[in-house]
Design an enzyme around this catalytic site. Structure first.
Site, PDB file in Angstrom:
ATOM      1  N   SER A 150       0.815  -1.205   0.000  1.00 45.23           N
ATOM      2  CA  SER A 150       0.000   0.000   0.000  1.00 45.23           C
ATOM      3  C   SER A 150       0.850   1.258   0.000  1.00 45.23           C
ATOM      4  O   SER A 150       0.337   2.350  -0.207  1.00 45.23           O
ATOM      5  CB  SER A 150      -0.938  -0.002   1.199  1.00 45.23           C
ATOM      6  OG  SER A 150      -0.202  -0.215   2.373  1.00 45.23           O
TER       7      SER A 150
ATOM      8  N   HIS B  95      -2.086  -2.491  -6.540  1.00 39.72           N
ATOM      9  CA  HIS B  95      -2.632  -2.131  -5.235  1.00 39.72           C
ATOM     10  C   HIS B  95      -4.157  -2.225  -5.260  1.00 39.72           C
ATOM     11  O   HIS B  95      -4.830  -1.355  -5.829  1.00 39.72           O
ATOM     12  CB  HIS B  95      -2.148  -0.724  -4.857  1.00 39.72           C
ATOM     13  CG  HIS B  95      -2.572  -0.282  -3.504  1.00 39.72           C
ATOM     14  ND1 HIS B  95      -2.761   1.035  -3.173  1.00 39.72           N
ATOM     15  CD2 HIS B  95      -2.865  -0.992  -2.382  1.00 39.72           C
ATOM     16  CE1 HIS B  95      -3.138   1.110  -1.917  1.00 39.72           C
ATOM     17  NE2 HIS B  95      -3.211  -0.095  -1.412  1.00 39.72           N
TER      18      HIS B  95
ATOM     19  N   GLU C  37      -4.821   0.241  -8.303  1.00 41.02           N
ATOM     20  CA  GLU C  37      -3.793   1.241  -8.608  1.00 41.02           C
ATOM     21  C   GLU C  37      -2.580   0.454  -9.110  1.00 41.02           C
ATOM     22  O   GLU C  37      -2.063  -0.411  -8.397  1.00 41.02           O
ATOM     23  CB  GLU C  37      -3.480   1.961  -7.282  1.00 41.02           C
ATOM     24  CG  GLU C  37      -2.851   3.294  -7.393  1.00 41.02           C
ATOM     25  CD  GLU C  37      -2.648   3.935  -6.000  1.00 41.02           C
ATOM     26  OE1 GLU C  37      -2.583   3.237  -4.965  1.00 41.02           O
ATOM     27  OE2 GLU C  37      -2.541   5.167  -5.958  1.00 41.02           O
TER      28      GLU C  37
ATOM     29  N   ASN D 285      -2.977   6.442  -1.069  1.00 41.21           N
ATOM     30  CA  ASN D 285      -2.658   6.677   0.341  1.00 41.21           C
ATOM     31  C   ASN D 285      -1.985   8.018   0.605  1.00 41.21           C
ATOM     32  O   ASN D 285      -1.978   8.490   1.738  1.00 41.21           O
ATOM     33  CB  ASN D 285      -1.834   5.517   0.890  1.00 41.21           C
ATOM     34  CG  ASN D 285      -2.744   4.350   1.200  1.00 41.21           C
ATOM     35  OD1 ASN D 285      -3.866   4.549   1.677  1.00 41.21           O
ATOM     36  ND2 ASN D 285      -2.302   3.141   0.923  1.00 41.21           N
TER      37      ASN D 285
HETATM   38  N1  CAA Z   1     -16.085  -8.822   1.501  1.00 39.71           N
HETATM   39  C1  CAA Z   1     -16.926  -9.028   0.457  1.00 39.71           C
HETATM   40  N2  CAA Z   1     -18.041  -8.281   0.260  1.00 39.71           N
HETATM   41  C2  CAA Z   1     -18.327  -7.319   1.158  1.00 39.71           C
HETATM   42  C3  CAA Z   1     -17.492  -7.058   2.257  1.00 39.71           C
HETATM   43  C4  CAA Z   1     -16.323  -7.865   2.423  1.00 39.71           C
HETATM   44  N3  CAA Z   1     -15.454  -7.686   3.444  1.00 39.71           N
HETATM   45  N4  CAA Z   1     -18.023  -6.038   2.988  1.00 39.71           N
HETATM   46  C5  CAA Z   1     -19.152  -5.656   2.334  1.00 39.71           C
HETATM   47  N5  CAA Z   1     -19.340  -6.437   1.248  1.00 39.71           N
HETATM   48  C6  CAA Z   1     -20.430  -6.333   0.272  1.00 39.71           C
HETATM   49  C7  CAA Z   1     -21.763  -6.703   0.856  1.00 39.71           C
HETATM   50  O1  CAA Z   1     -21.980  -8.103   0.745  1.00 39.71           O
HETATM   51  C8  CAA Z   1     -22.739  -5.908  -0.004  1.00 39.71           C
HETATM   52  O2  CAA Z   1     -22.892  -6.591  -1.249  1.00 39.71           O
HETATM   53  P1  CAA Z   1     -24.244  -6.406  -2.116  1.00 39.71           P
HETATM   54  O3  CAA Z   1     -24.525  -4.936  -2.240  1.00 39.71           O
HETATM   55  O4  CAA Z   1     -23.848  -7.031  -3.410  1.00 39.71           O
HETATM   56  O5  CAA Z   1     -25.293  -7.123  -1.384  1.00 39.71           O
HETATM   57  C9  CAA Z   1     -21.953  -4.618  -0.315  1.00 39.71           C
HETATM   58  O6  CAA Z   1     -20.552  -4.938  -0.094  1.00 39.71           O
HETATM   59  C10 CAA Z   1     -22.359  -3.479   0.572  1.00 39.71           C
HETATM   60  O7  CAA Z   1     -22.199  -3.899   1.918  1.00 39.71           O
HETATM   61  P2  CAA Z   1     -23.129  -3.461   3.136  1.00 39.71           P
HETATM   62  O8  CAA Z   1     -24.510  -3.166   2.616  1.00 39.71           O
HETATM   63  O9  CAA Z   1     -22.972  -4.470   4.214  1.00 39.71           O
HETATM   64  O10 CAA Z   1     -22.460  -2.174   3.726  1.00 39.71           O
HETATM   65  P3  CAA Z   1     -22.125  -0.787   3.074  1.00 39.71           P
HETATM   66  O11 CAA Z   1     -23.106  -0.382   2.040  1.00 39.71           O
HETATM   67  O12 CAA Z   1     -21.845   0.079   4.217  1.00 39.71           O
HETATM   68  O13 CAA Z   1     -20.742  -1.049   2.287  1.00 39.71           O
HETATM   69  C11 CAA Z   1     -18.405  -0.966   2.244  1.00 39.71           C
HETATM   70  C12 CAA Z   1     -19.627  -1.548   2.926  1.00 39.71           C
HETATM   71  C13 CAA Z   1     -18.352  -1.423   0.789  1.00 39.71           C
HETATM   72  C14 CAA Z   1     -17.184  -1.486   2.993  1.00 39.71           C
HETATM   73  C15 CAA Z   1     -18.523   0.615   2.307  1.00 39.71           C
HETATM   74  O14 CAA Z   1     -18.738   1.029   3.610  1.00 39.71           O
HETATM   75  C16 CAA Z   1     -17.303   1.314   1.757  1.00 39.71           C
HETATM   76  O15 CAA Z   1     -17.144   1.476   0.550  1.00 39.71           O
HETATM   77  N6  CAA Z   1     -16.405   1.786   2.676  1.00 39.71           N
HETATM   78  C17 CAA Z   1     -15.186   2.461   2.285  1.00 39.71           C
HETATM   79  C18 CAA Z   1     -14.178   1.441   1.868  1.00 39.71           C
HETATM   80  C19 CAA Z   1     -12.864   2.051   1.492  1.00 39.71           C
HETATM   81  O16 CAA Z   1     -12.665   3.247   1.493  1.00 39.71           O
HETATM   82  N7  CAA Z   1     -11.926   1.186   1.149  1.00 39.71           N
HETATM   83  C20 CAA Z   1     -10.602   1.587   0.821  1.00 39.71           C
HETATM   84  C21 CAA Z   1      -9.781   1.486   2.054  1.00 39.71           C
HETATM   85  S1  CAA Z   1      -8.134   1.975   1.736  1.00 39.71           S
HETATM   86  C22 CAA Z   1      -7.417   0.618   1.127  1.00 39.71           C
HETATM   87  O17 CAA Z   1      -7.933  -0.449   1.028  1.00 39.71           O
HETATM   88  C23 CAA Z   1      -6.054   0.805   0.654  1.00 39.71           C
HETATM   89  C24 CAA Z   1      -4.968   0.905   1.605  1.00 39.71           C
HETATM   90  O18 CAA Z   1      -3.862   0.779   1.157  1.00 39.71           O
HETATM   91  C25 CAA Z   1      -5.124   1.207   3.032  1.00 39.71           C
END
Ligand code: CAA
Length: 283
Positions: A119, A140, A152, A190
């Site tokens: 990351s 990424h 990415e 990031n």
């Molecule tokens: N694995 C697989 N599927 C998942 C999941 C997981 N861990 N968590 C959620 N889902 C799926 C659910 O099954 C649901 O699917 P459907 O719509 O097809 O039924 C969908 O995602 C939406 O989930 P929820 O309704 O339970 O919850 P939500 O609408 O709040 O979405 C989320 C959850 C997608 C995590 C959303 O909150 C989100 O986009 N959060 C921000 C995530 C983000 O910013 N990620 C980047 C982080 S930084 C990074 O990764 C890089 C780094 O280097 C640090």
């Protein structure tokens, strides 16, 4: 540069997600980790995710079995001798990563591409541990991998154009969107996300508002799916701190200084969702 067989190293949250999307796209995947237990835990997560797709009638039970049949557990890097691409998603530690890449360089076939899901660590430095730096690249993925569209793609200093193009095509095959980025600390994702999270922690530290209020402002005011403190817990506070330190060291600019409160939480073992407590408490 045809890619058929892949090895994913690391069966944690990121590695298992990457293995899942690769197997769903039709690739044969070795899911590798140090211990059989870790690999089985990763396969368990994949099984659960796919079962949810079957329950929602987005996939048949037969299709789920086919995806699972493309996943082979592995506990030895020697399995890399039969692959076209390795995607490393091990811990964020340069010493560990350079050791893995130098071992892989000796094992993987000459044509194989070696990718890292790091990351924030420099791809150019990881590539320097091999004798094929032109075939080393950053891929990424974002968490949760099965849901997030972005990959990415980071070009190291020596990454060849054909290698970039092969990884771009493969990313499209995963039904993800590739975005090309050069190798600088934190890449794009990031470099922008972590200072925002760090600023949210400073805002809490300075008593400007409660954690709930800070998250609510960013959720409702900026349409972010999660507030920054909830997102930090989701990513892991140790990971957030590590990336801020990488930015601080890489650019030498005080604006990347990690908030003392973030350091304190990490020292306390409050690492976020994975440890049961971060800015919030998880049952
Ligand atoms: N694995 C697989 N599927 C998942 C999941 C997981 N861990 N968590 C959620 N889902 C799926 C659910 O099954 C649901 O699917 P459907 O719509 O097809 O039924 C969908 O995602 C939406 O989930 P929820 O309704 O339970 O919850 P939500 O609408 O709040 O979405 C989320 C959850 C997608 C995590 C959303 O909150 C989100 O986009 N959060 C921000 C995530 C983000 O910013 N990620 C980047 C982080 S930084 C990074 O990764 C890089 C780094 O280097 C640090």
């Amino acid at each position: 540069m045809e890619i058929n067989k892949i090895m994913v190293i690391g069966a944690g949250q990121m590695g298992s997600g990457i293995a899942q999307v690769c197997a769903q796209a039709g690739y044969n995947v070795y899911l590798n980790d140090l211990k059989q237990d870790f690999v089985e835990r990763g396969l368990g997560v994949i099984n659960k995710n796919l079962s949810r797709q079957v329950d929602k009638e987005r996939m048949t039970a037969g299709e789920m079995d086919e995806v699972l049949s493309r996943l082979t557990p592995s506990t030895t890097l020697q399995d890399a001798k039969a692959v076209d691409l390795v995607i490393e998603a091990a811990v964020e530690n340069m010493e560990i990563k350079t050791k893995i890449f130098s071992d892989l360089d000796a094992i993987a076939p000459e044509h194989a591409i070696l990718a890292s899901n790091t990351s924030s660590l420099p791809i150019t430095e990881i590539a320097a541990a091999t004798k094929r730096p032109e075939q080393v690249i950053g891929m990424h993925f974002m968490n949760p991998v099965p849901v997030m569209k972005l990959v990415e793609i980071i070009r190291g200093l020596a990454t060849a154009d054909e290698v970039y193009e092969a990884i771009e095509t493969m990313t499209n095959n995963l039904k993800k969107v590739p975005v090309e980025v050069n190798d600088f600390p934190g890449f794009v994702s990031n470099r922008i996300l972590m200072p925002m999270i760090n600023e949210a922690v400073y805002t809490l530290y300075e008593g400007v508002a409660t954690k709930e209020a800070i998250d609510e402002v960013m959720k409702l005011g900026m349409n972010h799916p999660m507030g920054p403190l909830t997102l930090a817990d989701f990513i892991g506070l140790d990971t957030c701190l590590y990336i801020m330190e990488t930015l601080h060291e890489g650019f030498g600019d005080d604006k990347y200084r990690p908030c003392p409160l973030l350091r304190k939480y990490v020292k306390a073992g409050w690492l976020g969702k994975k440890s049961g407590r971060g800015f919030y408490v998880y049952e």
